[in-house]
Scaffold this active site. Sequence first.
Site, PDB file in Angstrom:
ATOM      1  N   GLY A  46       0.820  -1.208   0.000  1.00 11.82           N
ATOM      2  CA  GLY A  46       0.000   0.000   0.000  1.00 11.82           C
ATOM      3  C   GLY A  46       0.844   1.244   0.000  1.00 11.82           C
ATOM      4  O   GLY A  46       2.034   1.212   0.346  1.00 11.82           O
ATOM      5  N   GLN A  51       2.977   9.961   1.306  1.00 15.07           N
ATOM      6  CA  GLN A  51       4.277   9.305   1.095  1.00 15.07           C
ATOM      7  C   GLN A  51       4.946   9.724  -0.213  1.00 15.07           C
ATOM      8  O   GLN A  51       6.133   9.471  -0.401  1.00 15.07           O
ATOM      9  CB  GLN A  51       4.126   7.778   1.115  1.00 15.07           C
ATOM     10  N   CYS A  89       6.904  -0.444   6.271  1.00 11.19           N
ATOM     11  CA  CYS A  89       6.395   0.754   5.595  1.00 11.19           C
ATOM     12  C   CYS A  89       7.446   1.214   4.594  1.00 11.19           C
ATOM     13  O   CYS A  89       8.640   1.224   4.910  1.00 11.19           O
ATOM     14  CB  CYS A  89       6.133   1.849   6.620  1.00 11.19           C
ATOM     15  N   LEU A  90       7.010   1.594   3.409  1.00  7.73           N
ATOM     16  CA  LEU A  90       7.967   2.028   2.387  1.00  7.73           C
ATOM     17  C   LEU A  90       8.698   3.300   2.802  1.00  7.73           C
ATOM     18  O   LEU A  90       9.767   3.599   2.253  1.00  7.73           O
ATOM     19  CB  LEU A  90       7.249   2.232   1.048  1.00  7.73           C
ATOM     20  N   HIS A 131      -3.182   0.673   8.175  1.00  4.91           N
ATOM     21  CA  HIS A 131      -1.869   1.320   8.031  1.00  4.91           C
ATOM     22  C   HIS A 131      -1.947   2.572   7.149  1.00  4.91           C
ATOM     23  O   HIS A 131      -1.441   3.632   7.519  1.00  4.91           O
ATOM     24  CB  HIS A 131      -0.889   0.298   7.442  1.00  4.91           C
ATOM     25  N   GLU A 132      -2.609   2.450   6.022  1.00  9.07           N
ATOM     26  CA  GLU A 132      -2.630   3.572   5.067  1.00  9.07           C
ATOM     27  C   GLU A 132      -3.533   4.710   5.536  1.00  9.07           C
ATOM     28  O   GLU A 132      -3.205   5.879   5.334  1.00  9.07           O
ATOM     29  CB  GLU A 132      -3.063   3.092   3.679  1.00  9.07           C
ATOM     30  N   HIS A 135      -1.667   6.838   7.880  1.00  7.48           N
ATOM     31  CA  HIS A 135      -0.779   7.792   7.201  1.00  7.48           C
ATOM     32  C   HIS A 135      -1.491   9.122   6.936  1.00  7.48           C
ATOM     33  O   HIS A 135      -0.882  10.188   6.998  1.00  7.48           O
ATOM     34  CB  HIS A 135      -0.333   7.241   5.835  1.00  7.48           C
TER      35      HIS A 135
END
Length: 153
Positions: A46, A51, A89-90, A131-132, A135
């Site tokens: 995701g 991000q 996480c990226l 998670h997203e 963000h």
Amino acid sequence: MAIRNIVNKRDDILRKVCKPVEKFDEKLWTLLDDMAETLEKAQGAGLAAPQVGILRRAVIIDAGEGVCELINPEILEKSEETHKVIEGCLSCPGEWGYVIRPVKVKFKAQDRHGNWYEKVVSDLFAQAVCHETEHLDGQLFIDIVEEFVDVEE
Ligand code: CO
């Protein structure tokens, strides 16, 4: 389409609360297409707009069944049943840890044309929705991690 740079956790932009998406126009579609290409290259599950430096409430998720776009997402229900899962996480390269997540999540979101839809998802998809959407409110998984783990990449 283009690959966009993924912001690192040290950047304050990831700590800001994102504004709702109001225009469902070509600019949004380009953003979503770029995010999909960026996510595919990074091999993540995701990606949230902040991000890639855009403070708007847009998220894409690919939990193994293709890219799903969530604009202005809201979690409606979380299952009481939870599990402890490994997360990364990226924006936090090399960091992995156990978090407690609901097994199932019901959410509503808009698609790229502004149409609302509802979906019930489980396991990795549910984890990614949590998670997203976090963000979008300036939260990172490292804030809620129970225990960091070493994972060879
Ligand atoms: Co993340």
